[in-house]
Design a protein around this motif. Sequence first.
Motif, PDB file in Angstrom:
ATOM      1  N   UNK A  42     -38.856  72.993 -14.904  1.00 12.27           N
ATOM      2  CA  UNK A  42     -39.958  72.522 -14.087  1.00 12.27           C
ATOM      3  C   UNK A  42     -40.831  71.464 -14.774  1.00 12.27           C
ATOM      4  N   UNK A  43     -41.106  71.555 -16.077  1.00 10.78           N
ATOM      5  CA  UNK A  43     -41.927  70.527 -16.715  1.00 10.78           C
ATOM      6  C   UNK A  43     -41.323  69.111 -16.619  1.00 10.78           C
ATOM      7  N   UNK A  44     -39.987  69.021 -16.460  1.00 13.02           N
ATOM      8  CA  UNK A  44     -39.347  67.724 -16.383  1.00 13.02           C
ATOM      9  C   UNK A  44     -39.260  67.179 -14.965  1.00 13.02           C
TER      10      UNK A  44
ATOM     11  N   UNK B 299     -33.133  83.593 -16.053  1.00 14.64           N
ATOM     12  CA  UNK B 299     -32.990  82.265 -15.450  1.00 14.64           C
ATOM     13  C   UNK B 299     -34.309  81.792 -14.843  1.00 14.64           C
ATOM     14  N   UNK B 300     -35.074  82.722 -14.282  1.00 15.99           N
ATOM     15  CA  UNK B 300     -36.389  82.367 -13.745  1.00 15.99           C
ATOM     16  C   UNK B 300     -37.300  81.868 -14.865  1.00 15.99           C
ATOM     17  N   UNK B 301     -37.252  82.560 -16.000  1.00 13.35           N
ATOM     18  CA  UNK B 301     -38.063  82.158 -17.152  1.00 13.35           C
ATOM     19  C   UNK B 301     -37.630  80.789 -17.672  1.00 13.35           C
TER      20      UNK B 301
ATOM     21  N   UNK C 195     -39.001  80.662  -7.314  1.00 21.29           N
ATOM     22  CA  UNK C 195     -38.113  79.600  -7.805  1.00 21.29           C
ATOM     23  C   UNK C 195     -36.737  79.751  -7.162  1.00 21.29           C
ATOM     24  N   UNK C 196     -36.552  79.089  -6.025  1.00 17.04           N
ATOM     25  CA  UNK C 196     -35.299  79.229  -5.285  1.00 17.04           C
ATOM     26  C   UNK C 196     -34.068  78.850  -6.104  1.00 17.04           C
ATOM     27  N   UNK C 197     -34.084  77.725  -6.856  1.00 17.30           N
ATOM     28  CA  UNK C 197     -32.878  77.376  -7.636  1.00 17.30           C
ATOM     29  C   UNK C 197     -32.469  78.475  -8.612  1.00 17.30           C
TER      30      UNK C 197
END
Length: 241
Positions: A237-239, A228-230, A55-57
């Motif tokens: 991501x779901x949105x 932050x990854x979690x 997850x780059x962001x």
Amino acid sequence: MPIGVITNCLGVIIGGILGSFIGPRLSESFKFNLNLVFGACAMTMGISSIALMKNMPAVILSVILGTVIGLVIHLGNTIQKMGLGMEKIISKIIPGQGTKDAEYQSVLVTAIVLFCASGTGIYGSITAGMTGDHSILLAKTILDLPTALIFACVLGAVTCVIAIPQFIVFMILFLLAGAIYPFCTDTMICDFKACGGVLLVATGFRMMKLREFPVADMIPAMILVMPLSHLWVTYVLPFVS
């Protein structure tokens, strides 16, 4: 038994001792060129870790926010003062250990961050504490011993003393691993290692004297990246997917 932690710290101590004796016998050109090689190796390790990023962001946000926090609380200056404090203690035991110019201080901070706060070391300590797999820390020892030797050519015997905070940090992670690891997913671990890779690349730039990245001030990113990854995977991501 924290075999990996102890072995890694012993590697730094042995490398520091060898470098303290060998350093005065090496030419400045030899040390400079070898330092470039180790800087390139640090960057290579960092790039290989960054390639694991999921997850780059989340990773980028962690690096930015972590650096801001580090700069605000002057973490780099604190670590530098701690390093110089260690140098003063060791200089009373073994006089004539290096100088206190800006270059010396920069190398000292770089060494402390590289040995005590690398993603590989932190992840390796957590893995060893949870699963008993010491292979990551043992592999890190193979790299740390010659690296400590090169640092000791500049820093002197104070390089050996860096093994003390390294042991404390790694042992705390080793002992807390049982509480941390169950909450870590594979994605979080990959992003964590990628964040550590960014710090290693920045460290490589410092070792090669290309750019003085505030590596010590970037350390809080290692704490932020997993949460932050979690949050990114769970709520963002779901949105957007």
